[in-house]
Design an enzyme around this catalytic site. Structure first.
Site, PDB file in Angstrom:
ATOM      1  N   ARG A 116       1.089  12.888   2.870  1.00 55.72           N
ATOM      2  CA  ARG A 116      -0.301  12.416   2.961  1.00 55.72           C
ATOM      3  C   ARG A 116      -1.170  13.337   3.839  1.00 55.72           C
ATOM      4  NH1 ARG A 116      -0.298   6.043   3.617  1.00 55.72           N
ATOM      5  NH2 ARG A 116      -2.493   6.424   3.152  1.00 55.72           N
ATOM      6  N   ASP A 310      -7.172  -1.301  -1.094  1.00 57.22           N
ATOM      7  CA  ASP A 310      -5.731  -1.523  -1.263  1.00 57.22           C
ATOM      8  C   ASP A 310      -5.427  -2.482  -2.419  1.00 57.22           C
ATOM      9  OD1 ASP A 310      -5.225   0.179   0.833  1.00 57.22           O
ATOM     10  OD2 ASP A 310      -5.154  -1.415   2.323  1.00 57.22           O
TER      11      ASP A 310
HETATM   12  C1  S3P Z   1      -6.337   0.879   6.940  1.00 54.52           C
HETATM   13  C2  S3P Z   1      -7.326   1.597   6.318  1.00 54.52           C
HETATM   14  C3  S3P Z   1      -7.315   1.954   4.887  1.00 54.52           C
HETATM   15  C4  S3P Z   1      -6.254   1.177   4.120  1.00 54.52           C
HETATM   16  C5  S3P Z   1      -4.956   1.093   4.866  1.00 54.52           C
HETATM   17  C6  S3P Z   1      -5.151   0.422   6.211  1.00 54.52           C
HETATM   18  C7  S3P Z   1      -6.497   0.551   8.371  1.00 54.52           C
HETATM   19  O1  S3P Z   1      -7.039   3.332   4.757  1.00 54.52           O
HETATM   20  O2  S3P Z   1      -6.055   1.755   2.844  1.00 54.52           O
HETATM   21  O3  S3P Z   1      -4.014   0.347   4.106  1.00 54.52           O
HETATM   22  O4  S3P Z   1      -5.771  -0.344   8.871  1.00 54.52           O
HETATM   23  O5  S3P Z   1      -7.344   1.163   9.024  1.00 54.52           O
HETATM   24  P1  S3P Z   1      -8.162   4.480   4.927  1.00 54.52           P
HETATM   25  O6  S3P Z   1      -8.631   4.464   6.308  1.00 54.52           O
HETATM   26  O7  S3P Z   1      -7.446   5.746   4.598  1.00 54.52           O
HETATM   27  O8  S3P Z   1      -9.232   4.150   3.949  1.00 54.52           O
END
Ligand code: S3P
Length: 426
Positions: A116, A310
């Site tokens: 990632r 998500d």
């Molecule tokens: C999260 C932010 C989201 C989400 C992840 C949890 C968080 O990701 O997809 O499951 O707890 O801040 P991104 O910040 O990459 O959008």
């Protein structure tokens, strides 16, 4: 044709995003924090383990526990690499925390996490004065060399709560003001919890969040509400069922998280939301879904995307049962989640007999009521396992999920709950 009847009131485990933040901010607070209802999932265990490696006495996670904070500058260097497992939130938020320390921290993770992108946090943290070494300029293993940081004003190209939170946490531990803008508002749990602990966090009309760092954080006393991303699977099942109604109680109703329920309603589902009040700065309430509506296709794009990022794999699975072609756009971030969720969802749907195709930044899914049979490949991605689990639980479908156990990343007990909710087929 067999029909599924749902009924009753259920609860889902604690919110994953809030659980991570409760552990991190509890560790950085002054005094003893109390945490109830934390999510006891693999990702949250990763955050607990990383904090322990940095010298925080995090007890075994349980229904209720107390955590002695070490203050904003009380962490110590870990002799071992910080193993973040599958968790992007652990990695990116803790990179922010570690950027403001006087020592270096090495971050490692599993195969999925190691693919990632991490430059998105490395760039702002380096501008603040930390040095971040990435593998191939992008990935884990990553070493964050902490430093005395400078204030920053950062405009994120993409909406990401993890990037925003990494910068807020770096400003917090370093004691410097930070400002973060993003195109659309991402989840704001960090802002809410920081405010609840005494920090001044403001948001202007253009989604720009500013933190004025406090000298110390108050201890935390939080009951973690149910995770709307987990509730989404239950709501989708109820919307796709033939008869009855299901209520999910105690769910976090933060508007930056509830886009899926709005989309389901736009598809014709009968959904009722009952706000019950506030829990630790987060709105909480019950969601009731009545079965038996015929669903039609929808279009998701723009500001809706971060509020259901998500849940998009699940929405695609629901769309496979709705009349017409559902269009998801503006969601290229799905390609860099626990798997490439655009490629994986479309490949699985097509393999099961659904008409679906990829777009660079989303997908098209055409619904039908034909029986879906085959194997869903999860690539170890918890949300794919559960989305195809819901689709497979509908009468007439036979879907084998290749790795059901990966649901423990965010929703331990998912399969047991799904079995109990699908017991009445006649
Ligand atoms: C999260 C932010 C989201 C989400 C992840 C949890 C968080 O990701 O997809 O499951 O707890 O801040 P991104 O910040 O990459 O959008």
């Amino acid at each position: 044709m067999a029909a599924l009847t749902v009924g009753g009131t259920v609860r889902v485990p604690g919110d994953k995003s809030i659980s991570h933040r409760a552990l991190m901010l509890g560790a950085l607070a002054t005094g003893r924090s109390r945490v109830r209802g934390i999510l006891e999932s693999a990702d949250v265990h990763s955050t607990a383990a990383v904090l322990r490696a940095l010298g925080v006495a995090v007890p075994s996670l349980g229904a209720a526990f107390e955590l002695e904070g070490r203050g904003l500058r009380g962490l110590r260097a870990s002799a071992e690499p910080l193993d973040c497992g599958n968790s992007g939130t652990t990695t990116r938020l803790m990179a922010g925390v570690c950027a403001g320390q006087t020592f270096a921290s090495r971050f490692v993770g599993d195969a999925s996490l190691s693919r990632r992108p991490m430059r998105r946090i490395a760039r702002p943290l380096e501008l603040m004065g930390a040095r971040v070494e990435l593998t191939d300029g992008e990935r884990l293993p990553m070493t964050v060399h902490g430093a005395a940081l400078r204030p920053i004003t950062w405009e994120s190209e993409k909406s990401s709560a993890q990037v925003k939170s990494a910068i807020l946490l770096a400003g917090l531990v370093a004691g410097v003001p930070v400002t973060v803008g993003e195109p659309e508002r991402s989840r704001d749990h960090s802002e809410r919890m920081l405010r609840a602990l005494g920090a001044v966090v403001t948001v202007d009309g253009d989604n720009r969040v500013r933190l004025e760092p406090p000298a110390s954080l108050h201890a935390l006393d939080v009951a973690v509400p149910g995770d709307p991303s987990s509730a989404a699977f239950v709501a989708a099942l109820a919307a796709l069922a033939d008869r009855g109604a299901l209520t999910i109680d105690g769910v976090c109703l933060n508007p930056t998280r509830t886009g899926f329920f709005d989309a389901l309603r736009a598809m014709g589902a009968d959904i009722h939301v009952d706000a019950a009040g506030d829990q630790g700065g987060e709105p909480v309430g019950a969601i009731t879904v009545r079965a038996g509506s015929s669903l039609r296709a929808t279009r998701v794009e723009g500001a809706q995307v971060p509020s259901m990022i998500d849940e998009l794999p699940l929405l695609a699975c629901v769309a496979a049962r709705a009349e017409g072609t559902t269009e998801i756009r503006g969601a290229s971030e799905l390609r860099v989640k626990e798997s490439d969720r655009i490629a994986a969802v479309v490949a699985n749907l097509v393999a099961l007999g659904v008409e679906a195709s990829e777009l660079p930044d989303g997908m098209l899914v055409t619904g039908s009521d034909r029986a879906l049979r085959g194997r869903a490949i999860t690539h170890g991605d918890h949300r794919l396992a559960m989305a195809f689990g819901v689709l497979g639980a509908l009468p007439g479908n036979e879907i084998e999920v290749d790795d059901p156990d990966c649901a423990i990343v965010s929703f331990p007990g998912f399969w047991r709950l799904l079995d109990s909710l699908t017991a009445r087929v006649d």
